[in-house]
Design an enzyme around this catalytic site. Structure first.
Site, PDB file in Angstrom:
ATOM      1  N   SER A   1       0.798  -1.228   0.000  1.00 49.36           N
ATOM      2  CA  SER A   1       0.000   0.000   0.000  1.00 49.36           C
ATOM      3  C   SER A   1       0.832   1.279   0.000  1.00 49.36           C
ATOM      4  CB  SER A   1      -0.972   0.029   1.177  1.00 49.36           C
ATOM      5  OG  SER A   1      -0.281   0.242   2.384  1.00 49.36           O
TER       6      SER A   1
ATOM      7  N   LYS B   1       0.887   4.564   6.725  1.00 48.83           N
ATOM      8  CA  LYS B   1       0.244   5.414   5.706  1.00 48.83           C
ATOM      9  C   LYS B   1       0.844   6.811   5.776  1.00 48.83           C
ATOM     10  CE  LYS B   1      -2.865   2.239   4.710  1.00 48.83           C
ATOM     11  NZ  LYS B   1      -2.579   1.328   3.652  1.00 48.83           N
TER      12      LYS B   1
END
Length: 184
Positions: A40, A81
């Site tokens: 990701s 993230k």
């Protein structure tokens, strides 16, 4: 002579024990290791990268746009993230461009992926209100995205994260050794 050696040995043992205690305290309260799982955050971070996470830095300073953080996604999983929206921000994507509070921001960390996307768009159009029901990022919350916008499970799917979920900011990638990096 024997007494001096015994005394010296005890002093070394004490110094070693104190060193271990200091190491454990620093490890428990200030820094942590983290291994990236998944894709990701590609191309910035790869599956298997090993990171050092600063657990106190975010408590001493506010979060900044584009900081890379690790947070508790649930009881079993931590995610890594990039911070896109901080409290009070209006976030919007139009024509593959990020706008925060009406100002266009460049995202150079996405350049490699932009070149690879045949459709030309890496991030679909959206506003915070469309995906969260909120016009701005609420107090105590963050809006986070993975750099692999086409393959990231992030705030577009699960909404805001609480600042209380944050483990810390990524300070260092130390593995693989040939990709050591101190700032992101």
């Amino acid at each position: 002579m024997k007494e001096a050696i015994k005394k010296e040995s005890i002093e070394w043992l004490k110094a070693f024990a104190i060193g271990i205690i200091i190491f454990v305290i620093i490890r428990a309260f200030f820094f942590s290791n983290y291994v990236v799982e998944g894709e990701s955050m590609m191309p910035t971070l790869q599956d298997g990268n090993k990171l050092v996470v600063n657990k106190v830095g975010y408590k001493m300073t506010d979060f900044d746009h584009f900081d890379i953080i690790v947070f508790h996604a649930n009881e079993n999983d931590d995610y890594v993230k990039r911070v896109i929206g901080i409290p009070g921000d209006r976030v919007e994507y139009r024509d593959d461009h990020l706008f925060i509070n009406g100002k266009k921001y460049e995202e150079p960390f996405l350049n490699d992926y932009r070149k690879q996307v045949s459709s030309g768009r890496l991030t679909g159009n959206f506003t915070l209100e469309e995906i969260t029901g909120e016009v701005t990022v609420p107090k105590g919350k963050l809006f986070v995205l993975g750099d692999n916008r086409l393959g990231s499970w992030d705030s577009r799917h699960f909404g805001f994260i609480s600042i209380n979920q944050v483990v810390g900011k990524v300070s260092l990638r130390y593995w693989p050794f040939n990709e050591i990096q101190f700032s992101f």
